[in-house]
Design a protein around this motif. Structure first.
Motif, short mmCIF file in Angstrom:
data_model
loop_
_atom_site.label_atom_id
_atom_site.label_comp_id
_atom_site.label_asym_id
_atom_site.label_seq_id
_atom_site.Cartn_x
_atom_site.Cartn_y
_atom_site.Cartn_z
N GLU A 16 58.41 27.38 40.80
CA GLU A 16 58.75 25.98 40.56
C GLU A 16 57.54 25.23 40.03
OE1 GLU A 16 60.54 22.07 42.91
OE2 GLU A 16 60.26 23.98 43.97
N ARG A 17 56.38 25.46 40.63
CA ARG A 17 55.17 24.77 40.20
C ARG A 17 54.83 25.13 38.75
NH1 ARG A 17 51.40 26.60 43.99
NH2 ARG A 17 52.17 25.01 45.40
N TRP A 18 54.91 26.41 38.44
CA TRP A 18 54.55 26.85 37.09
C TRP A 18 55.56 26.33 36.06
CZ3 TRP A 18 56.96 29.85 33.36
CH2 TRP A 18 56.15 30.24 32.29
N LEU A 19 56.85 26.41 36.39
CA LEU A 19 57.86 25.97 35.44
C LEU A 19 57.80 24.46 35.21
CD1 LEU A 19 60.93 28.14 36.46
CD2 LEU A 19 59.82 28.11 34.22
N ARG A 20 57.58 23.70 36.26
CA ARG A 20 57.48 22.25 36.07
C ARG A 20 56.29 21.90 35.17
NH1 ARG A 20 59.09 18.77 41.48
NH2 ARG A 20 61.20 19.58 41.67
N ALA A 21 55.17 22.59 35.40
CA ALA A 21 54.01 22.32 34.57
C ALA A 21 54.27 22.70 33.12
CB ALA A 21 52.80 23.09 35.11
N ALA A 22 54.95 23.84 32.92
CA ALA A 22 55.21 24.30 31.56
C ALA A 22 56.26 23.46 30.85
CB ALA A 22 55.67 25.76 31.60
N LEU A 23 57.35 23.15 31.55
CA LEU A 23 58.45 22.42 30.92
C LEU A 23 58.14 20.94 30.73
CD1 LEU A 23 61.43 24.04 32.86
CD2 LEU A 23 60.76 24.47 30.50
#
Length: 395
Positions: free
Chosen positions: A370-377
């Motif tokens: 979740e942390r990685w995807l939020r940062a990426a998206l």
């Protein structure tokens, strides 16, 4: 905490009362799935506790899911109001990115694991009903119509079956921000939500010809979510209420939930399909009371319930994974002789294992993804902990 796309801060302090309600709800779901296989009323506990009470512990899982629906609408709409200042100002890209980051990683891993177990013909995980197939089940999950798929073909194995509620929630949240942006006026949006919320008894009754579809249809579940959204709008516009009014809301919610869960048969006789609306309204009263207490800062958390609040914080992960533990415990129970008198002992083993599995998934899969995807998206720095807003599984 912000998501990098708005200027408004989002509440970072968790609501202990809402965590408690979620923890109680996920506990009822697990007790239901264990009780379908090892009924408590047939164990030695029936010698010291009334069988009707043990049955109520086992058979309120469906009602608990509707409580989750109300909580979901309340938290997601509330966080949107804090983040963007109004539902008509929702940032579509940010909203969908946050939902994707929260829901999809665990869901895809679960579907992959279930597909492997099916291909290996593992008992309890093999899809075998006529009209059902592995590709059909996968498409039903990803296409957010697993509830409709089961309505047409029958129940899927337990670990697939629990995903019916996600189909309802995520279809709602695909359309919700679009409706908010299209209406753009609260006086247009609120009547639509009221009509949807109050339609629950009629939409539930209209589907009586198909038991599975009646349980899992879109509109009754969306009615509960809409009620939660209305509660969030009301909470955002209301001032801090007197302590007595907050206590009254809490008591009304508690009495309503007890009436619909402990004595559901009587409430069904009195209200018929309206008893689910009473359940949802009772959950909303408790949410509003929790919101008011949070606003006044007068929470005095009883540490003895910290364990149940931790279940609430992990509710999404536990919900997705608990059937692995349930099936394992039932298998071991049968291998050990299947003595129903001692069946309650398997609950004592299953419940902490459900929590441990959920905690492991949260730590090693859902939080990092979740942390990685939020940062990426969202093209924003990864937050230290995406679980801090009051929503957890709902944001």
């Amino acid at each position: 905490m912000t998501d990098g796309t708005d200027a408004r801060p989002v509440q970072t302090r968790r609501n202990l009362g809402i965590d408690l309600l979620r923890g109680l709800s996920i506990l009822f779901v697990i007790l239901n799935h264990l009780g379908l296989r090892i009924p408590l009323k047939k164990t030695a506990l029936a010698d010291v506790l009334p069988p009707w009470f043990l049955s109520r512990l086992n058979y309120n899982g469906y009602e608990a899911v509707f409580v989750f629906f109300v909580i979901s609408g309340f938290l997601i709409a509330g966080n949107a109001l804090q983040r963007w200042g109004g539902l008509e100002r929702i940032d579509l890209r940010a909203f969908y990115a946050r939902r994707f980051a929260r829901i999809v990683p665990c869901l895809l891993v679960l579907v992959a694991v279930l597909a492997v177990l099916h291909l290996m013909a593992v008992p309890d995980y093999t899809i075998s009903r006529p009209g059902q197939s592995l590709p059909g089940a996968i498409w039903a999950v990803i296409g957010l119509h697993l509830n409709w798929y089961e309505g047409r073909t029958g129940y899927l194995p337990g670990n697939w079956d629990v995903l019916w509620s996600l189909s309802i929630e995520e279809v709602f949240y695909i359309g919700f921000p679009l409706i908010c942006l299209l209406t753009r006026r609260r006086w247009l949006l609120v009547p639509l939500l009221v009509i949807l919320a109050l339609s629950m008894p009629w939409t539930h009754a209209a589907l009586r010809g198909n038991e599975i579809w009646q349980e899992k249809a879109y509109l009754p579940g969306m009615s509960a979510i809409a009620l939660g959204v209305l509660g969030a709008l009301l909470a955002a516009r209301s001032r801090t209420l007197p302590a007595r009014t907050t206590a009254l809301l809490g008591w009304l919610g508690t009495i309503g939930l007890m009436a619909t869960t402990i004595d559901g048969a009587v409430m069904w006789h009195l209200l018929r399909d309206g008893y689910m609306l009473l359940l949802a309204l009772s959950a909303l009263c408790l949410l509003l009371a929790c919101e008011q207490r949070q606003r006044r800062g007068d929470w005095h958390a009883w540490r003895g319930l910290d364990w149940l609040r931790s279940w609430g914080r992990l509710s999404y992960e536990i919900y997705l994974t608990h059937m692995f533990v349930v099936f394992a415990m039932v298998r071991l129970f049968k291998l050990a002789g299947g003595d129903l008198r001692l069946g309650f002992l398997w609950y004592l083993l299953a419940l902490p294992l459900c929590w441990l599995l959920g905690a492991a998934v949260e730590r090693w899969l859902s939080t990092p993804c979740e942390r990685w995807l939020r940062a990426a998206l969202l093209r924003a720095p990864a937050a230290a902990d995406p679980r801090q807003p009051a929503s957890v599984a709902a944001d």
